[in-house]
Structure formats: structure tokens, C-alpha cells
Design a protein around this motif. Structure first.
Motif, short mmCIF file in Angstrom:
data_model
loop_
_atom_site.label_atom_id
_atom_site.label_comp_id
_atom_site.label_asym_id
_atom_site.label_seq_id
_atom_site.Cartn_x
_atom_site.Cartn_y
_atom_site.Cartn_z
N VAL A 143 -1.36 91.22 72.02
CA VAL A 143 0.37 91.34 71.56
C VAL A 143 -0.37 91.07 70.06
O VAL A 143 -0.47 91.26 69.02
N TYR A 144 -1.68 90.11 69.93
CA TYR A 144 -1.98 89.25 68.88
C TYR A 144 -2.96 90.46 68.16
O TYR A 144 -3.27 91.10 66.94
N LEU A 145 -3.90 91.06 68.76
CA LEU A 145 -4.80 92.36 67.83
C LEU A 145 -3.37 93.15 67.90
O LEU A 145 -4.09 94.42 67.00
N ALA A 148 8.91 100.69 54.26
CA ALA A 148 8.51 101.64 54.79
C ALA A 148 7.09 101.33 55.03
O ALA A 148 6.75 102.50 55.75
N HIS A 149 7.02 100.05 55.40
CA HIS A 149 5.32 99.45 56.22
C HIS A 149 6.26 98.88 56.86
O HIS A 149 5.64 98.94 58.18
N PHE A 150 7.43 98.34 57.66
CA PHE A 150 7.68 97.61 58.98
C PHE A 150 9.25 98.26 59.49
O PHE A 150 10.27 97.31 58.86
N PRO A 151 9.42 99.54 59.47
CA PRO A 151 10.67 100.12 59.39
C PRO A 151 11.75 99.85 60.88
O PRO A 151 12.22 99.82 61.09
N ARG A 152 10.32 99.74 62.20
CA ARG A 152 11.26 98.55 62.88
C ARG A 152 12.29 97.57 63.07
O ARG A 152 12.92 97.51 63.53
N SER A 195 4.60 96.45 65.26
CA SER A 195 4.37 96.24 67.03
C SER A 195 5.25 95.18 67.28
O SER A 195 6.00 95.01 68.03
N LEU A 196 5.22 94.14 66.56
CA LEU A 196 5.89 92.66 66.67
C LEU A 196 7.40 93.24 67.41
O LEU A 196 8.45 92.52 67.37
N ALA A 197 7.88 94.51 66.38
CA ALA A 197 8.95 94.42 67.61
C ALA A 197 9.63 94.85 67.96
O ALA A 197 10.51 94.67 69.01
N GLU A 198 8.96 95.53 69.30
CA GLU A 198 8.73 95.68 70.52
C GLU A 198 8.64 94.06 71.28
O GLU A 198 8.55 94.07 72.71
N SER A 251 4.08 88.81 55.10
CA SER A 251 5.50 89.66 55.63
C SER A 251 6.37 90.58 56.60
O SER A 251 7.32 90.19 56.67
N ALA A 252 5.41 90.57 57.47
CA ALA A 252 6.62 90.56 58.47
C ALA A 252 7.38 89.56 59.16
O ALA A 252 8.23 89.51 59.57
N ALA A 253 6.90 88.09 59.15
CA ALA A 253 6.65 87.19 59.85
C ALA A 253 8.11 86.85 59.21
O ALA A 253 9.19 86.21 59.31
N ILE A 254 7.96 87.03 57.14
CA ILE A 254 9.58 87.07 57.23
C ILE A 254 10.55 87.36 57.48
O ILE A 254 12.13 87.07 57.30
#
Length: 221
Positions: free
Chosen positions: A92-94, A170-174, A102-105, A63-66
Motif C-alpha cells: 500500500v505504501y509503495l 484531475a489528479h485524484f479522480p477516485r 490508489s488510496l481510494a481502494e 494533497s491526497a491526505a487532505i
């Protein structure tokens, strides 16, 4: 001598240090190193990388990758995304499996896909021996390896949940703040355009009961 998971991550880190966002350079350097190390190390690298890819095969990460990938993320695209994620290094992986937001960073580059990395060990092994790393993979050994690799992973709440458009923020605000164009969610909802195929039994099972509470550790899919 067999390659350990620490040895694997050391190679990934050194490639990243030397070549940064140059994926072609990283791929070539890793091939050169595995060629020097020999067939067994090439097979081990292949097995470890694929083990980490499988452990990252989680709907929450997808979902984040999308959100992150420029043109969405198909089945094959998600394989390449997971390779790209591994190429960013162990930390980064963990962190992404604990909290995909966290991938927003992490700086996005290369379309957030690294197709060549998936086949690195196999390419070297075929060159050295004429044999395929896929054929040389022992199922029982790979299951044991996966269990070993799994010990380092703390899956975050929602990692196994496939979010729909109205659940992403809600799940990925950043990530949404960084990548989601204004009006996208409303447009998708108005046209009944869903992220996931609702007729899939796997999706139905993963979405059963609605979104889980966030910030709770849970097992992956």
C-alpha cells in the motif's frame, strides 16, 4: 544484529495481520516484539520508519491526505498520516507513492492517522536503556539508509506537486469521488480559500510551471 528493511516490513505486516484496524493493539504488539529483540533493533526500527516517513513527505501525497482525513491534514497531521500509511504495509505504501489515488481502494479508519507508531522504537529504547532513539540516530548512517530505502520507490508523476482545489479531481479522480463533498470546490473558490499558503517559498517553488503531466515518473520533492 541489525534490522533490515525486510524485517521492518515483516513486523508491520504481522501487526496488521494480528490486529487489523486496532491501532492500540498493533502499537502494543510492536513494542513487545521490539522489547524482546533488544535496543539495537528498536533503534533500527525507529530509523527505518522515520526514513520511510521522510521519503513519503511529498506534496502530492499530502494533497491526497487532505481529501482522505476527516478534518483536513495539518503539518503534524501529515506526519501521523504517513505513519498510518506505513502501517498499511509495504504494498500500500509503495502504491501510494506511485499513485496517491490508489488510496481510494484502502479502507480509511482511525482518522487515517497513527501518531503512536512514529514513536514506537523510541518508546522501547527509552524503556530499555533510558536513551532516546532521536539522540542515537547517526546522520550519515540515516542518509545511507534513506538511499537504500529509496531504491524500492517509484514516485509517480505529480507526487511533488501541491494541488489546489480546482486541480484535485484531475489528479485524484477516485479519491474525489469517494471523499469530496459536492460543491466543496466551488465554495472554496468563491471564498478564495486555498489549500496551501501561497506566500510560502516552498509552495511557490513546487507549483512553479503549473501541474505536471500525469502518469510520468519523477523525483520527489
Amino acid at each position: 544484529m541489525e534490522m533490515t528493511k525486510d524485517g521492518f516490513w515483516d513486523l508491520i505486516a504481522e501487526a496488521k495481520k494480528r490486529y487489523g484496524q486496532d491501532q492500540d493493539g498493533s502499537f502494543q504488539w510492536l513494542k513487545d516484539q521490539l522489547t524482546i529483540l533488544g535496543p539495537q533493533q528498536a533503534q533500527d526500527f525507529h530509523d527505518i520508519l522515520h526514513g520511510y516517513q521522510q521519503l513519503a513527505n511529498q506534496y502530492g501525497l499530502w494533497s491526497a491526505a487532505i481529501l482522505i482525513c476527516e478534518h483536513g491534514c495539518t503539518d503534524d497531521g501529515f506526519i501521523d498520516f504517513r505513519a498510518w500509511l506505513i502501517a498499511q504495509g509495504r504494498e500500500v505504501y509503495l502504491a501510494a507513492l506511485a499513485d496517491p489515488d490508489s488510496l481510494a481502494e484502502v479502507e480509511a479508519y482511525g482518522g487515517c492517522q497513527f501518531e503512536e507508531l512514529t514513536d514506537t522504537g523510541n518508546t522501547v529504547l527509552e524503556t530499555l536503556t533510558g536513551q532516546s532513539a532521536y539522540e542515537g540516530t547517526d546522520l550519515a548512517a540515516c542518509n545511507a539508509l534513506a538511499a537504500e530505502l529509496r531504491q524500492d520507490i517509484a514516485y509517480g508523476g505529480g507526487i511533488g506537486y501541491p494541488c489546489e482545489w480546482d486541480e484535485l479531481e484531475a489528479h485524484f479522480p477516485r479519491l474525489c469521488a469517494k471523499y469530496l463533498e459536492p460543491g466543496t470546490v466551488e465554495s472554496m473558490l468563491e471564498t478564495d480559500n486555498t489549500i496551501w499558503y501561497s506566500g510560502s517559498p516552498d509552495i511557490q517553488k513546487a507549483r512553479a510551471g503549473g501541474p505536471p503531466q500525469l502518469n510520468m515518473n519523477m523525483e520527489g520533492m
